[in-house]
Design an enzyme around this catalytic site. Structure first.
Site, PDB file in Angstrom:
ATOM      1  N   LYS A   1       0.857  -1.183   0.000  1.00 12.40           N
ATOM      2  CA  LYS A   1       0.000   0.000   0.000  1.00 12.40           C
ATOM      3  C   LYS A   1       0.890   1.228   0.000  1.00 12.40           C
ATOM      4  O   LYS A   1       1.946   1.243   0.637  1.00 12.40           O
ATOM      5  CB  LYS A   1      -0.901   0.028   1.245  1.00 12.40           C
ATOM      6  CG  LYS A   1      -1.708   1.321   1.399  1.00 12.40           C
ATOM      7  CD  LYS A   1      -2.500   1.371   2.702  1.00 12.40           C
ATOM      8  CE  LYS A   1      -3.190   2.724   2.868  1.00 12.40           C
ATOM      9  NZ  LYS A   1      -3.970   2.807   4.128  1.00 12.40           N
TER      10      LYS A   1
ATOM     11  N   GLU B   1      -8.654  12.756  12.649  1.00 15.36           N
ATOM     12  CA  GLU B   1      -7.976  11.520  13.038  1.00 15.36           C
ATOM     13  C   GLU B   1      -7.017  11.726  14.210  1.00 15.36           C
ATOM     14  O   GLU B   1      -6.085  12.543  14.128  1.00 15.36           O
ATOM     15  CB  GLU B   1      -7.208  10.950  11.842  1.00 15.36           C
ATOM     16  CG  GLU B   1      -6.563   9.600  12.115  1.00 15.36           C
ATOM     17  CD  GLU B   1      -5.998   8.965  10.858  1.00 15.36           C
ATOM     18  OE1 GLU B   1      -5.483   7.840  10.951  1.00 15.36           O
ATOM     19  OE2 GLU B   1      -6.069   9.595   9.772  1.00 15.36           O
TER      20      GLU B   1
END
Length: 429
Positions: free
Chosen positions: A157, A213
């Site tokens: 990723k 976040e």
């Protein structure tokens, strides 16, 4: 009530111990509005561009607190300060009460369709450049997908971002931009911090944002994180919006992308905790512009001397902003994008050893703060502002895996950029 060290720029044995007083302090160079508190800092006893040295200074009791920002690239200079004064306040009812004390004029307010209906933005903003253009970003994503699909390549990723550069008239200030973001993003952590400690290239620059976040939070022995990975744009039609959330929650691609982040945090935190609770599946988290997959992680520290800054250093950068494996993803990002600066880094605060007076008398509006406590947000939905010129740069990125759709990834970055562009009343070129 102000927790202060000294009003001068003193570092070493002559530095004064922390104390609680009500003195007037210089202008704040750091602010963070969490959902239940407000932290601000002013003055500087010392500054650090190396997070490890800042953490060591807390451990040795040289400073009472560290505030500021970690760069995305752990080998690049960070911007951390041991403030002369740090203050904690909690609004009487909600964070909006505290945010309302910031002067706010002509801030755009989004309607159901995502447009604005306020008299005007805090400044006239114009996008002057995109790095790369949308079409080029699509090509970058397609190239990354080809690399990720190659079974001989270890990369699983990588997070690719694109940047917009804007001019503002009159000159945008960090304070006014923070106020605009606070109004439009009541459920995000709002922050601004000066970046000068990172070196001459960052003189006069500030990082301002509205992050949804939490990278890491420490309260006593409890440590928590709330990683977000796997996203889709929201829609003004409620039925379409709900359908998008449901699709995200069952997307194999997004669930796999999210799992990389959770597994990385579990691996980093488990050795530091006696207990770590990680839900089996993520939940849906919404912001004004995006749906995200999120997993609330909670643990208990094994060693009470481990500080929030130690924890931030241990987990940053997560696969949510970098990729996996970390080193390979970082090298791919640097080769593709160049230096990201502080986008994808972290912004926060950490207190060190407090004096007896502070331990016995709770800080006003911050009951229960103990040595080592702190909170660090992931530096996303943010912009770097040059306070001398009012120019700014903002970024948005997305996690790329082998089955990513390049067109969908471009759309995701477009939606994420709206957090900053909406606050400025600007449109993407």
């Amino acid at each position: 009530m102000t927790l202060s060290t000294s009003t001068g720029h003193v570092d070493g044995p002559d530095a004064q111990p922390a104390r609680v007083d009500g003195s007037t302090t210089p202008a704040d160079h750091f602010e963070l509005y969490g959902l239940d508190y407000h932290c601000s800092a002013s003055g500087a006893v010392a500054s650090f561009n190396d997070p490890a040295r800042a953490a060591e200074s807390l451990a040795r009791g040289e400073h009472s607190a560290i505030v500021g920002a970690l760069a995305f690239d752990t080998e690049a200079p960070s911007a951390l300060t041991a403030p002369a004064h740090i203050r904690f306040d909690v609004p009487t009812s909600s964070r909006a009460t505290a945010v309302a004390t910031i002067p706010v004029t002509n801030i755009p307010v989004p309607n159901a369709g995502g447009s604005t209906n306020a008299p005007g933005p805090v400044a006239e903003a114009r996008v002057v450049a995109a790095e790369p253009l949308r079409e080029e970003h699509r090509d970058r994503v397609a190239a990354a997908v080809a690399v990720l699909a190659d079974s001989t390549n270890p990369l699983a990723k990588v997070v690719l971002a694109r940047k917009l550069l804007l001019d503002t008239t009159p000159r945008l200030t960090p304070e006014s931009f923070m106020a605009a973001l606070a109004t439009l993003n009541p459920h995000s952590g709002i922050f601004r911090t000066e970046l000068t400690p990172a070196g001459d290239a960052h003189h006069g620059r500030h990082l301002v944002g509205a992050s949804p976040e939490v990278l890491i939070r420490r309260r006593g022995r409890q440590v928590s994180a709330h990683p977000l990975a796997g996203s889709t744009p929201r829609h003004h039609d409620p039925s379409v919006d709900a359908e998008r959330a449901a699709t995200l929650n069952s997307s194999a691609k997004d669930l796999g992308e999210h799992r990389f982040v959770v597994d990385a945090l579990r691996s980093a935190l488990a050795p530091l905790c006696t207990r770590l609770d990680v839900p089996d599946a993520p939940s849906i988290v919404g912001t004004s512009s995006m749906w995200h997959l999120g997993t609330p992680i909670v643990g208990e520290l094994a060693d009470p001397s481990t500080t929030a800054l130690d924890l931030a250093i241990a987990v940053h950068p997560t696969p949510a902003v970098c990729g996996t494996p970390t080193a390979a993803a970082r090298e791919y990002i640097l080769a593709t994008e160049g230096d990201r600066g502080f986008y994808g880094g972290a912004v926060g605060w950490c207190v060190g050893n407090l004096s007896t007076d502070e331990r016995s008398g709770a800080l006003r509006g911050a009951d229960g703060i103990t040595p080592g406590d702190g909170e660090w947000l992931v530096a996303i939905r943010c912009a770097e502002i040059d306070s001398r010129t009012g120019t700014l740069a903002t970024w948005a990125g997305g996690g790329i895996v082998a089955d990513s759709d390049p067109d969908a990834e471009v759309a995701e970055t477009t939606a994420k950029l709206r957090t900053v562009l909406r606050a400025l009343g600007a449109d993407e070129i």
